[in-house]
Structures are given as C-alpha cells and as structure tokens.
Design a protein around this motif. Structure first.
Motif, PDB file in Angstrom:
ATOM      1  N   LEU A   5       0.823  -1.208   0.000  1.00  0.00           N
ATOM      2  CA  LEU A   5       0.000   0.000   0.000  1.00  0.00           C
ATOM      3  C   LEU A   5       0.858   1.259   0.000  1.00  0.00           C
ATOM      4  O   LEU A   5       0.513   2.249  -0.658  1.00  0.00           O
ATOM      5  N   GLU A   6       1.966   1.240   0.717  1.00  0.00           N
ATOM      6  CA  GLU A   6       2.886   2.391   0.713  1.00  0.00           C
ATOM      7  C   GLU A   6       3.422   2.638  -0.690  1.00  0.00           C
ATOM      8  O   GLU A   6       3.523   3.792  -1.126  1.00  0.00           O
ATOM      9  N   ALA A  15       1.915   1.813  -3.528  1.00  0.00           N
ATOM     10  CA  ALA A  15       0.797   2.346  -4.323  1.00  0.00           C
ATOM     11  C   ALA A  15       0.554   3.808  -3.984  1.00  0.00           C
ATOM     12  O   ALA A  15       0.325   4.632  -4.883  1.00  0.00           O
ATOM     13  N   LYS A  16       0.624   4.145  -2.713  1.00  0.00           N
ATOM     14  CA  LYS A  16       0.432   5.539  -2.276  1.00  0.00           C
ATOM     15  C   LYS A  16       1.486   6.446  -2.912  1.00  0.00           C
ATOM     16  O   LYS A  16       1.166   7.530  -3.420  1.00  0.00           O
ATOM     17  N   ILE A  27      -6.099   4.885   0.652  1.00  0.00           N
ATOM     18  CA  ILE A  27      -4.933   4.042   0.928  1.00  0.00           C
ATOM     19  C   ILE A  27      -4.349   4.392   2.295  1.00  0.00           C
ATOM     20  O   ILE A  27      -3.990   3.502   3.079  1.00  0.00           O
ATOM     21  N   GLU A  69      -6.436   2.826   4.942  1.00  0.00           N
ATOM     22  CA  GLU A  69      -6.221   1.382   5.024  1.00  0.00           C
ATOM     23  C   GLU A  69      -4.889   1.062   5.693  1.00  0.00           C
ATOM     24  O   GLU A  69      -4.803   0.135   6.502  1.00  0.00           O
ATOM     25  N   ILE A  70      -3.852   1.818   5.376  1.00  0.00           N
ATOM     26  CA  ILE A  70      -2.557   1.627   6.036  1.00  0.00           C
ATOM     27  C   ILE A  70      -2.716   1.820   7.540  1.00  0.00           C
ATOM     28  O   ILE A  70      -2.221   1.010   8.337  1.00  0.00           O
TER      29      ILE A  70
END
Length: 129
Positions: A28-29, A31-32, A92, A95-96
């Motif tokens: 996710l990091e 993607a962010k 995101i 969610e993280i």
C-alpha cells in the motif's frame, strides 16, 4: 507443558499475522507513493497548459478556440482526475492506518495508545494531502 505449547502456537500465529499485515502495508505504501507522483504530474501538466495559454506570442482564432476547449473541457478533466487520485491516496492512507492499528492491537494498552496516535496522525496527514 500443554499451556506452553498453546502459548507458542498463539505467538507463532500472531507473528505470521503481523508479517502478513506488514507486507500489505508495504504494498500500500508503494501504491500511495505512485499515486502521489501521479498527482504531482497532473499538477505539472495543468500548469503547463495554463502557461501555454498565457503565451502572448500566440494570437488569433486558433488560440481562442484552444483556450475555449482548455477552459471548458481539459481543465475540468484534469481537476476531476486530480480529485479522484487524491481520494484514492486518502483511502490508501486510511487502510494503512487500519492495518497498522491491527498490529498495535497485539500490544495491549501501549498498543492502544499507539493506535490512537496513529489514527490522529492519519487524520492530520489526510487533511494536508
């Protein structure tokens, strides 16, 4: 002996769960970071278009037609794309934070405090995003 086995099995499961959550957070990091780069690119492209429109050396009906299209169609599309990308980054980040808080839940009272601080930090970061 049986109690020790149960504790070891529980600890092993917790470690596996934490490792799985950490891998999800890492993805996710990434993607962010990519989406934040897209946001910067969108801003740059929008700025470039604005600069080209304000170029004083270009005159005539073609410039006026281009300006009309840019103002009515292109700029709003850039803004919509930027806004949607911004919302995706916020989702995101949420969610993280949720996954990080799941990890902190394993730590008792100290984990609860970490979770509260983490949630507050996420709230502030999404406001500034």
């Amino acid at each position: 002996v049986m109690h020790i086995r149960i504790c070891l099995i529980t600890q092993f499961r917790c470690q596996n769960e934490i490792q799985g959550l950490e891998k999800k957070i890492e993805r996710l990091e990434d993607a962010k970071q990519k989406l934040q780069t897209y946001k910067l690119n969108i801003e740059t492209e929008k700025f470039d278009i604005t600069q080209k429109l304000s170029c004083s050396s270009w005159k005539g009906s073609n410039k006026e037609e281009y300006e009309g299209i840019a103002e009515e169609q292109l700029k709003p599309c850039y803004q919509t794309y930027y806004d949607e990308t911004d919302r995706a980054v916020d989702a995101i980040m949420d969610e993280i934070t949720r996954l990080e808080n799941q990890i902190y839940d394993q730590e008792g009272v100290i984990g609860w405090l970490k979770s509260q601080i983490n949630s507050l930090g996420n709230y502030i970061e999404t406001l500034l995003n």
